[in-house]
Design a protein around this motif. Sequence first.
Motif, mmCIF file in Angstrom:
data_model
loop_
_atom_site.group_PDB
_atom_site.id
_atom_site.type_symbol
_atom_site.label_atom_id
_atom_site.label_comp_id
_atom_site.label_asym_id
_atom_site.label_seq_id
_atom_site.Cartn_x
_atom_site.Cartn_y
_atom_site.Cartn_z
ATOM 1 N N ILE A 1 0.837 -1.195 0.000
ATOM 2 C CA ILE A 1 0.000 0.000 0.000
ATOM 3 C C ILE A 1 0.876 1.249 0.000
ATOM 4 O O ILE A 1 0.439 2.323 -0.424
ATOM 5 N N ILE A 2 2.125 1.105 0.452
ATOM 6 C CA ILE A 2 3.040 2.254 0.472
ATOM 7 C C ILE A 2 3.371 2.719 -0.944
ATOM 8 O O ILE A 2 3.171 3.896 -1.274
ATOM 9 N N PRO A 3 3.881 1.839 -1.840
ATOM 10 C CA PRO A 3 4.109 2.312 -3.217
ATOM 11 C C PRO A 3 2.807 2.657 -3.933
ATOM 12 O O PRO A 3 2.793 3.542 -4.800
ATOM 13 N N TYR A 4 1.710 1.988 -3.564
ATOM 14 C CA TYR A 4 0.434 2.297 -4.197
ATOM 15 C C TYR A 4 0.043 3.752 -3.941
ATOM 16 O O TYR A 4 -0.364 4.473 -4.849
ATOM 17 N N ILE A 5 0.178 4.204 -2.693
ATOM 18 C CA ILE A 5 -0.153 5.584 -2.339
ATOM 19 C C ILE A 5 0.924 6.549 -2.838
ATOM 20 O O ILE A 5 0.634 7.692 -3.203
ATOM 21 N N PHE A 6 2.168 6.086 -2.894
ATOM 22 C CA PHE A 6 3.271 6.917 -3.376
ATOM 23 C C PHE A 6 3.032 7.369 -4.814
ATOM 24 O O PHE A 6 3.587 8.380 -5.259
ATOM 25 N N TRP A 7 2.198 6.638 -5.533
ATOM 26 C CA TRP A 7 1.859 6.961 -6.923
ATOM 27 C C TRP A 7 1.408 8.409 -7.083
ATOM 28 O O TRP A 7 1.770 9.079 -8.063
ATOM 29 N N TYR A 8 0.640 8.922 -6.116
ATOM 30 C CA TYR A 8 0.106 10.273 -6.230
ATOM 31 C C TYR A 8 1.233 11.308 -6.355
ATOM 32 O O TYR A 8 1.160 12.223 -7.174
ATOM 33 N N GLY A 9 2.267 11.170 -5.547
ATOM 34 C CA GLY A 9 3.393 12.087 -5.613
ATOM 35 C C GLY A 9 4.296 11.806 -6.798
ATOM 36 O O GLY A 9 4.849 12.732 -7.400
ATOM 37 N N TYR A 10 4.439 10.539 -7.135
ATOM 38 C CA TYR A 10 5.322 10.111 -8.221
ATOM 39 C C TYR A 10 4.929 10.755 -9.546
ATOM 40 O O TYR A 10 5.753 11.377 -10.229
ATOM 41 N N VAL A 11 3.668 10.621 -9.917
ATOM 42 C CA VAL A 11 3.208 11.148 -11.202
ATOM 43 C C VAL A 11 3.309 12.668 -11.231
ATOM 44 O O VAL A 11 3.822 13.252 -12.202
ATOM 45 N N PHE A 12 2.862 13.336 -10.180
ATOM 46 C CA PHE A 12 2.898 14.795 -10.144
ATOM 47 C C PHE A 12 4.337 15.309 -10.189
ATOM 48 O O PHE A 12 4.667 16.213 -10.966
ATOM 49 N N PHE A 13 5.203 14.734 -9.362
ATOM 50 C CA PHE A 13 6.589 15.196 -9.298
ATOM 51 C C PHE A 13 7.284 15.066 -10.639
ATOM 52 O O PHE A 13 7.961 16.006 -11.102
ATOM 53 N N TYR A 14 7.111 13.916 -11.301
ATOM 54 C CA TYR A 14 7.852 13.718 -12.541
ATOM 55 C C TYR A 14 7.260 14.506 -13.706
ATOM 56 O O TYR A 14 7.990 14.867 -14.646
ATOM 57 N N LEU A 15 5.992 14.802 -13.681
ATOM 58 C CA LEU A 15 5.452 15.688 -14.713
ATOM 59 C C LEU A 15 6.045 17.088 -14.558
ATOM 60 O O LEU A 15 6.406 17.731 -15.552
ATOM 61 N N VAL A 16 6.152 17.566 -13.318
ATOM 62 C CA VAL A 16 6.779 18.866 -13.077
ATOM 63 C C VAL A 16 8.253 18.818 -13.486
ATOM 64 O O VAL A 16 8.772 19.743 -14.131
ATOM 65 N N TYR A 17 8.923 17.746 -13.142
ATOM 66 C CA TYR A 17 10.332 17.565 -13.499
ATOM 67 C C TYR A 17 10.506 17.583 -15.024
ATOM 68 O O TYR A 17 11.405 18.250 -15.561
ATOM 69 N N PHE A 18 9.632 16.860 -15.731
ATOM 70 C CA PHE A 18 9.690 16.842 -17.193
ATOM 71 C C PHE A 18 9.501 18.248 -17.760
ATOM 72 O O PHE A 18 10.154 18.638 -18.725
ATOM 73 N N CYS A 19 8.576 18.997 -17.163
ATOM 74 C CA CYS A 19 8.260 20.341 -17.658
ATOM 75 C C CYS A 19 9.505 21.218 -17.694
ATOM 76 O O CYS A 19 9.758 21.905 -18.693
ATOM 77 N N PHE A 20 10.280 21.197 -16.634
ATOM 78 C CA PHE A 20 11.457 22.058 -16.563
ATOM 79 C C PHE A 20 12.675 21.455 -17.265
ATOM 80 O O PHE A 20 13.562 22.183 -17.707
#
Length: 215
Positions: A52-71
């Motif tokens: 359940i830890i990596p499952y919930i970590f998904w929320y931050g993972y997707v958002f963080f890397y989209l922001v990272y990709f943007c810059f």
Amino acid sequence: MNTYIKKSPYLLFLLVMPLLGMVYKFLNTHPREAVHISTAADGMIPFLPIFIIPYIFWYGYVFFYLVYFCFKDTKVYLKTLILIVVGEIICFLVYFFFQTIVPRPQLHGDGFLIEMVKFIYANDEPYNCFPSIHVLTTFAIMLGSRHIYDKHPINTMFIHIAGSLIIISTLFVKQHVVPDMIASMFLVSFLYGILFELYEVAVSKKADTVFAKNK
């Protein structure tokens, strides 16, 4: 610093994500006739609350890397975001016409991990399963990252290890079944081929033609 300022407005496109979440919620609370598509393999996969830890970590993972990709590379960011949006819209159409349900285990005990699972179960009905949006978005990030160059090796490893854990977590916490995972990865691969591979080939050929004419 000026580069970050110039690229910041592109982050506004992320506002599409809450809108997609609203559509997901609507379909999840207004299910059509749902069917089971579990396989024999799913019966052999144990319920492991630790995932359940990596499952919930998904929320931050997707958002963080989209922001990272943007810059890091705005073009890759936009392509990845389009991939996710188109993929989710296709998923919503499937949910509307072919709704599936995943059987959940009886939860026993009151440990921290079990409480986290209970929280997810209470806030996410067992519908909207095939294909899995958890897997779709995660795999989109993993594939999109291939076009982000000059990454630190540790970052590269983290993207793929964390992404893989998120994907298999959907099975171990019984939020999805194997066909959900496979369908999502197939869908993302198909869209990725169009947005990242065929498009690049077409642009490259066009550029070569223009260059040849100007010689």
